[in-house]
Design an enzyme around this catalytic site. Structure first.
Site, short mmCIF file in Angstrom:
data_model
loop_
_atom_site.label_atom_id
_atom_site.label_comp_id
_atom_site.label_asym_id
_atom_site.label_seq_id
_atom_site.Cartn_x
_atom_site.Cartn_y
_atom_site.Cartn_z
N HIS A 51 0.84 -1.18 -0.09
CA HIS A 51 0.23 0.21 -0.20
C HIS A 51 0.73 1.08 0.04
O HIS A 51 1.90 1.40 0.57
CB HIS A 51 -0.90 -0.03 1.36
CG HIS A 51 -1.87 -1.08 1.26
ND1 HIS A 51 -3.17 -0.98 1.94
CD2 HIS A 51 -2.31 -2.06 0.38
CE1 HIS A 51 -3.79 -2.01 1.86
NE2 HIS A 51 -3.24 -2.57 0.87
N GLU A 53 0.96 3.98 1.62
CA GLU A 53 1.46 4.47 2.94
C GLU A 53 2.75 3.60 3.53
O GLU A 53 3.63 4.32 4.17
CB GLU A 53 0.30 4.51 3.96
CG GLU A 53 -0.83 5.52 3.66
CD GLU A 53 -1.95 4.55 3.31
OE1 GLU A 53 -1.72 3.88 2.28
OE2 GLU A 53 -3.00 4.90 3.33
N CYS A 81 -5.89 2.12 5.56
CA CYS A 81 -6.59 1.04 5.93
C CYS A 81 -6.22 0.60 7.28
O CYS A 81 -5.29 1.28 7.78
CB CYS A 81 -6.40 0.02 5.00
SG CYS A 81 -4.82 -0.80 4.87
N CYS A 84 -2.26 0.09 7.09
CA CYS A 84 -1.13 1.32 7.08
C CYS A 84 -1.66 2.05 8.32
O CYS A 84 -0.66 2.68 8.75
CB CYS A 84 -1.89 2.09 5.77
SG CYS A 84 -1.64 1.14 4.33
ZN LIG Z 1 -3.24 0.59 3.34
#
Ligand SMILES: [Zn+2]
Length: 154
Positions: A51, A53, A81, A84
């Site tokens: 992801h 981040e 999410c 993250c």
């Molecule tokens: Zn994430």
């Protein structure tokens, strides 16, 4: 329009265009300067944890040569999410600026509401078995760490 958020959006667009992953970009900033610029690379790397981040945190930590990013901020095109968010906590980042929210993201198929409900203890996810086994043996590891005199806490 915030300059750093614009950069996160540009990163996300780059990722979309090159089929690297979902429409997500992130920027880590320290003292008003960009440390890292990343976008989601789940598809490119076949890495479910890639992801934006997480990648931005990894890159910023590598540049600063430390795991503590408490003097940094993160800009992300979408609300983080749970994975993250946890990474942001582990990095000790104090401020997260996000654009679209988790409801917006869920509306295009990236629904992490189950994870949030699971964390809040509101559901027993039938798809995930969490089995506690061999605890005593694993507790030895914790004792080894606790008794290690030259350990570096983080
Ligand atoms: Zn994430």
């Amino acid at each position: 329009m915030n300059t750093f958020m614009q950069m996160a959006i540009d990163e996300a667009r780059h990722g979309i265009k090159h089929n690297h992953g979902g429409p997500f970009g992130a920027i880590v900033v320290k003292d008003g300067k960009v440390l890292s610029k990343t976008h989601n690379e789940v598809l490119k790397n076949n890495d479910p944890t890639a992801h934006a981040e997480v990648l931005a945190i990894r890159q910023a930590s590598e540049i600063l040569e430390r795991f503590d990013l408490s003097d940094c901020e993160i800009y992300t095109s979408s609300e983080p999410c749970p994975m993250c968010l946890a990474a942001i906590y582990w990095a000790r980042i104090k401020t997260v600026y996000y654009g679209s929210n988790k409801i917006d993201v869920a509306s295009i198929g990236f629904d992490d509401s189950l994870f949030y409900r699971y964390i809040r203890g509101e559901t027993q996810d039938q798809g995930l078995k969490l089995v506690n086994t061999d605890r005593d043996e694993c507790l030895k590891l914790l004792r080894e760490w606790s008794e290690k005199s030259d350990k570096q806490m983080y």
